[in-house]
Design an enzyme around this catalytic site. Structure first.
Site, PDB file in Angstrom:
ATOM      1  N   GLU A  92       0.844  -1.196   0.000  1.00 50.59           N
ATOM      2  CA  GLU A  92       0.000   0.000   0.000  1.00 50.59           C
ATOM      3  C   GLU A  92       0.877   1.243   0.000  1.00 50.59           C
ATOM      4  OE1 GLU A  92      -1.786   0.798   3.793  1.00 50.59           O
ATOM      5  OE2 GLU A  92      -3.573   1.693   2.920  1.00 50.59           O
ATOM      6  N   HIS A 116       2.583   4.504   1.055  1.00 50.59           N
ATOM      7  CA  HIS A 116       2.878   5.054   2.380  1.00 50.59           C
ATOM      8  C   HIS A 116       3.609   6.384   2.240  1.00 50.59           C
ATOM      9  CE1 HIS A 116       1.546   1.300   4.229  1.00 50.59           C
ATOM     10  NE2 HIS A 116       1.640   1.888   5.401  1.00 50.59           N
ATOM     11  N   ASP A 168       3.466  -2.199   5.805  1.00 46.91           N
ATOM     12  CA  ASP A 168       2.488  -2.977   6.579  1.00 46.91           C
ATOM     13  C   ASP A 168       2.856  -4.459   6.647  1.00 46.91           C
ATOM     14  OD1 ASP A 168       1.208  -0.604   6.848  1.00 46.91           O
ATOM     15  OD2 ASP A 168      -0.522  -1.103   5.605  1.00 46.91           O
ATOM     16  N   HIS A 211      -1.947  -4.054   8.513  1.00 45.29           N
ATOM     17  CA  HIS A 211      -2.667  -3.160   7.587  1.00 45.29           C
ATOM     18  C   HIS A 211      -4.048  -2.866   8.175  1.00 45.29           C
ATOM     19  CE1 HIS A 211      -4.078  -1.569   3.719  1.00 45.29           C
ATOM     20  NE2 HIS A 211      -5.116  -2.378   3.796  1.00 45.29           N
ATOM     21  N   GLU A 218      -7.015  -1.824   7.364  1.00 50.37           N
ATOM     22  CA  GLU A 218      -8.306  -2.276   6.837  1.00 50.37           C
ATOM     23  C   GLU A 218      -8.467  -3.799   6.864  1.00 50.37           C
ATOM     24  OE1 GLU A 218      -6.274  -0.092   5.434  1.00 50.37           O
ATOM     25  OE2 GLU A 218      -7.369   1.706   4.827  1.00 50.37           O
ATOM     26  N   HIS A 259      -1.566   6.376   9.535  1.00 46.00           N
ATOM     27  CA  HIS A 259      -1.044   5.789   8.298  1.00 46.00           C
ATOM     28  C   HIS A 259       0.123   6.603   7.738  1.00 46.00           C
ATOM     29  CE1 HIS A 259      -0.906   3.918   4.394  1.00 46.00           C
ATOM     30  NE2 HIS A 259      -0.869   5.116   3.891  1.00 46.00           N
ATOM     31  N   GLU A 316       4.605   4.687  12.215  1.00 47.91           N
ATOM     32  CA  GLU A 316       5.147   3.814  11.160  1.00 47.91           C
ATOM     33  C   GLU A 316       6.508   4.313  10.684  1.00 47.91           C
ATOM     34  OE1 GLU A 316       1.621   1.392   8.956  1.00 47.91           O
ATOM     35  OE2 GLU A 316       1.886   3.454   8.271  1.00 47.91           O
TER      36      GLU A 316
HETATM   37 ZN    ZN Z   1       0.772   1.225   7.163  1.00 49.00          ZN
END
Ligand code: ZN
Length: 254
Positions: free
Chosen positions: A34, A36, A45, A120, A122, A173, A178
């Site tokens: 994904e 970032h 993730d 992750h 979701e 996010h 992170e």
């Molecule tokens: Zn992430």
């Protein structure tokens, strides 16, 4: 506190595996690919739960599985969404079914406990649904299953002390946690930019038409300035402690 080298389930032979995992804990990291932001790679993730799974396996003498690299879709209020290139995803129904089939085949092994570490945002509800449905079918028998997203193990007190303007985990996010974890685990993969988004999205709201600029700054939903390897190490060690507290008792139950 780490006394053993982490062991990879996939490096056992077929002749070895049943005896090796009997009574042990298996740990499956589940990640994603994904966007970032402009400063982090697509596989954040995956890399964070992978590192946690290796650490946990070493400490409790369990086995880690290969990281599951794909995830469900990224959403604008929690992952920046699909307007940013590089996010590779599958739909929730396919993901849930994939997890169920994989877990069902894994359950043929005589392990004692299964730990699933999600990275992750979701993915979470789909992982829980897959486990819940399999459990209803008796797939796990008497075996313990513990599944969590790594951020769920961060105590509120740590957040209050270290992240005074914390926006909520949905908006973390590509943000300070992170980025800091990546600076600790994989500094070579972190680019030098530190974008900030001044007004992180509220959790639990979805609006159309989408307005990417209001939800994020180039895919970053909150702030990244202030990120550091020191903060990342603190967070990694803290989550490790919490993981152990969560799974060790079950591992030792006779
Ligand atoms: Zn992430």
């Amino acid at each position: 506190m780490e006394s053993l080298a982490a062991k990879a389930l996939a490096e056992l032979t077929s002749a070895e595996i049943e005896r090796a995992v009997a009574g042990k804990t298996l740990i499956w990291p589940i990640g994603g690919i994904e966007q970032h932001g402009p400063h982090l790679p697509l596989n954040v993730d995956s890399l964070i739960p992978k590192a946690l799974s290796h650490r946990l396996a070493a400490i409790i003498d369990g086995f880690y599985l290969p990281v599951q690299p794909l995830s469900v879709r990224s959403l604008p209020q929690s992952g920046g969404g699909l307007i940013f290139p590089g996010t590779i995803y599958i739909d929730g129904g396919t993901f849930t079914r994939y997890l169920q089939r994989t877990l069902a085949s894994l359950c043929r092994l005589p392990f004692k406990q299964l730990v699933i570490i999600n990275g992750h945002y979701e993915n979470e509800a789909f992982i829980f649904e897959a486990i819940d449905e399999l459990s209803g079918n008796g797939a796990f028998g008497e075996r313990a299953v513990t599944a969590f997203s790594w951020w769920s193990l961060v105590p509120d007190a740590w957040i209050a002390a270290n992240l005074p303007d914390f926006p909520g985990w949905h908006a973390e996010h590509a943000g300070i946690t992170e980025t800091s974890l990546m600076l600790h685990l994989h500094p070579d993969l972190v680019r030098s930019e530190r974008p900030d988004h001044p007004s992180p999205p509220m959790a639990g709201i979805y609006r159309l038409p989408l307005d990417g600029d209001s939800a994020s700054t180039r895919g970053v939903l909150s702030r990244t300035s202030g990120s550091s390897a020191t903060l990342g190490k603190q967070l990694f060690d803290l989550v490790t402690e919490q993981m152990i507290a969560l799974v060790e008792r079950r591992q030792n139950d006779k």
